[in-house]
Design a protein around this motif. Sequence first.
Motif, PDB file in Angstrom:
ATOM      1  N   ILE A  47       0.912  -1.215  -0.003  1.00 50.76           N
ATOM      2  CA  ILE A  47       0.049  -0.001   0.010  1.00 50.76           C
ATOM      3  C   ILE A  47       0.874   1.222  -0.065  1.00 50.76           C
ATOM      4  O   ILE A  47       0.672   2.307  -0.731  1.00 50.76           O
ATOM      5  CB  ILE A  47      -0.992  -0.016   1.133  1.00 50.76           C
ATOM      6  CG1 ILE A  47      -2.076  -1.137   0.947  1.00 50.76           C
ATOM      7  CG2 ILE A  47      -1.675   1.215   1.477  1.00 50.76           C
ATOM      8  CD1 ILE A  47      -2.836  -1.382   2.272  1.00 50.76           C
ATOM      9  N   ALA A  48       1.859   0.954   0.827  1.00 54.72           N
ATOM     10  CA  ALA A  48       2.883   2.397   0.786  1.00 54.72           C
ATOM     11  C   ALA A  48       3.532   2.624  -0.527  1.00 54.72           C
ATOM     12  O   ALA A  48       3.661   3.597  -0.964  1.00 54.72           O
ATOM     13  CB  ALA A  48       3.877   2.313   2.145  1.00 54.72           C
ATOM     14  N   LYS A  49       4.015   1.453  -1.051  1.00 51.56           N
ATOM     15  CA  LYS A  49       4.761   1.630  -2.529  1.00 51.56           C
ATOM     16  C   LYS A  49       3.999   2.008  -3.422  1.00 51.56           C
ATOM     17  O   LYS A  49       4.423   2.527  -4.371  1.00 51.56           O
ATOM     18  CB  LYS A  49       5.288  -0.068  -2.788  1.00 51.56           C
ATOM     19  CG  LYS A  49       5.957   0.015  -4.018  1.00 51.56           C
ATOM     20  CD  LYS A  49       6.378  -1.561  -4.088  1.00 51.56           C
ATOM     21  CE  LYS A  49       6.964  -1.861  -5.452  1.00 51.56           C
ATOM     22  NZ  LYS A  49       8.490  -1.201  -5.410  1.00 51.56           N
ATOM     23  N   THR A  50       2.674   1.500  -3.570  1.00 58.20           N
ATOM     24  CA  THR A  50       1.728   2.014  -4.640  1.00 58.20           C
ATOM     25  C   THR A  50       1.031   3.252  -4.476  1.00 58.20           C
ATOM     26  O   THR A  50       0.490   3.676  -5.416  1.00 58.20           O
ATOM     27  CB  THR A  50       1.024   0.769  -4.984  1.00 58.20           C
ATOM     28  OG1 THR A  50       0.031   0.600  -4.034  1.00 58.20           O
ATOM     29  CG2 THR A  50       1.748  -0.279  -5.454  1.00 58.20           C
ATOM     30  N   SER A  51       0.970   3.596  -3.131  1.00 56.28           N
ATOM     31  CA  SER A  51      -0.008   4.865  -2.916  1.00 56.28           C
ATOM     32  C   SER A  51      -1.470   4.636  -3.244  1.00 56.28           C
ATOM     33  O   SER A  51      -1.733   5.441  -3.547  1.00 56.28           O
ATOM     34  CB  SER A  51       0.548   6.299  -3.492  1.00 56.28           C
ATOM     35  OG  SER A  51       1.914   6.479  -2.998  1.00 56.28           O
ATOM     36  N   VAL A  52      -1.692   3.453  -3.301  1.00 58.86           N
ATOM     37  CA  VAL A  52      -3.302   3.218  -3.553  1.00 58.86           C
ATOM     38  C   VAL A  52      -3.903   3.539  -2.315  1.00 58.86           C
ATOM     39  O   VAL A  52      -3.651   3.249  -1.214  1.00 58.86           O
ATOM     40  CB  VAL A  52      -3.601   1.667  -4.050  1.00 58.86           C
ATOM     41  CG1 VAL A  52      -2.811   1.727  -5.427  1.00 58.86           C
ATOM     42  CG2 VAL A  52      -2.957   0.562  -3.194  1.00 58.86           C
ATOM     43  N   GLN A  53      -5.334   3.561  -2.180  1.00 63.35           N
ATOM     44  CA  GLN A  53      -6.174   3.841  -1.116  1.00 63.35           C
ATOM     45  C   GLN A  53      -6.476   2.614  -0.459  1.00 63.35           C
ATOM     46  O   GLN A  53      -6.997   2.528   0.537  1.00 63.35           O
ATOM     47  CB  GLN A  53      -7.562   5.048  -1.542  1.00 63.35           C
ATOM     48  CG  GLN A  53      -7.058   6.308  -2.060  1.00 63.35           C
ATOM     49  CD  GLN A  53      -6.118   6.906  -1.027  1.00 63.35           C
ATOM     50  OE1 GLN A  53      -6.767   6.886   0.092  1.00 63.35           O
ATOM     51  NE2 GLN A  53      -5.338   7.730  -1.425  1.00 63.35           N
ATOM     52  N   GLN A  54      -6.831   1.561  -1.446  1.00 58.33           N
ATOM     53  CA  GLN A  54      -7.349   0.437  -0.990  1.00 58.33           C
ATOM     54  C   GLN A  54      -6.231  -0.927  -1.511  1.00 58.33           C
ATOM     55  O   GLN A  54      -5.862  -0.968  -2.680  1.00 58.33           O
ATOM     56  CB  GLN A  54      -8.606   0.219  -1.907  1.00 58.33           C
ATOM     57  CG  GLN A  54      -9.371  -0.954  -1.319  1.00 58.33           C
ATOM     58  CD  GLN A  54     -10.835  -1.113  -1.993  1.00 58.33           C
ATOM     59  OE1 GLN A  54     -11.507  -0.076  -2.397  1.00 58.33           O
ATOM     60  NE2 GLN A  54     -11.412  -2.323  -2.078  1.00 58.33           N
TER      61      GLN A  54
END
Length: 85
Positions: A47-54
Amino acid sequence: EQMLLLELWGYEPSPFVRPVREKLCALCLKHVLIPTSRGSANRDRLIAKTSVQQFQVPFLVDPNTGVELFESPEILDYLEAVYTV
């Protein structure tokens, strides 16, 4: 030139990860599965690597081309286009 390992982020029971793993194996592509099961520190890293919300899997990282992709159909098309003759 030596090929770097592809990274497949996901968890084995996922019906979305399975076809990507099968394609990687069918093409004899060396890869590492980075497990992202519930409660895993790797899930938070993804999640941190991709900066996605979900949270979403599969996620493929190809260090040989710099490509990073979500979505099984897109990953399958990419692998077919890049790693078949």
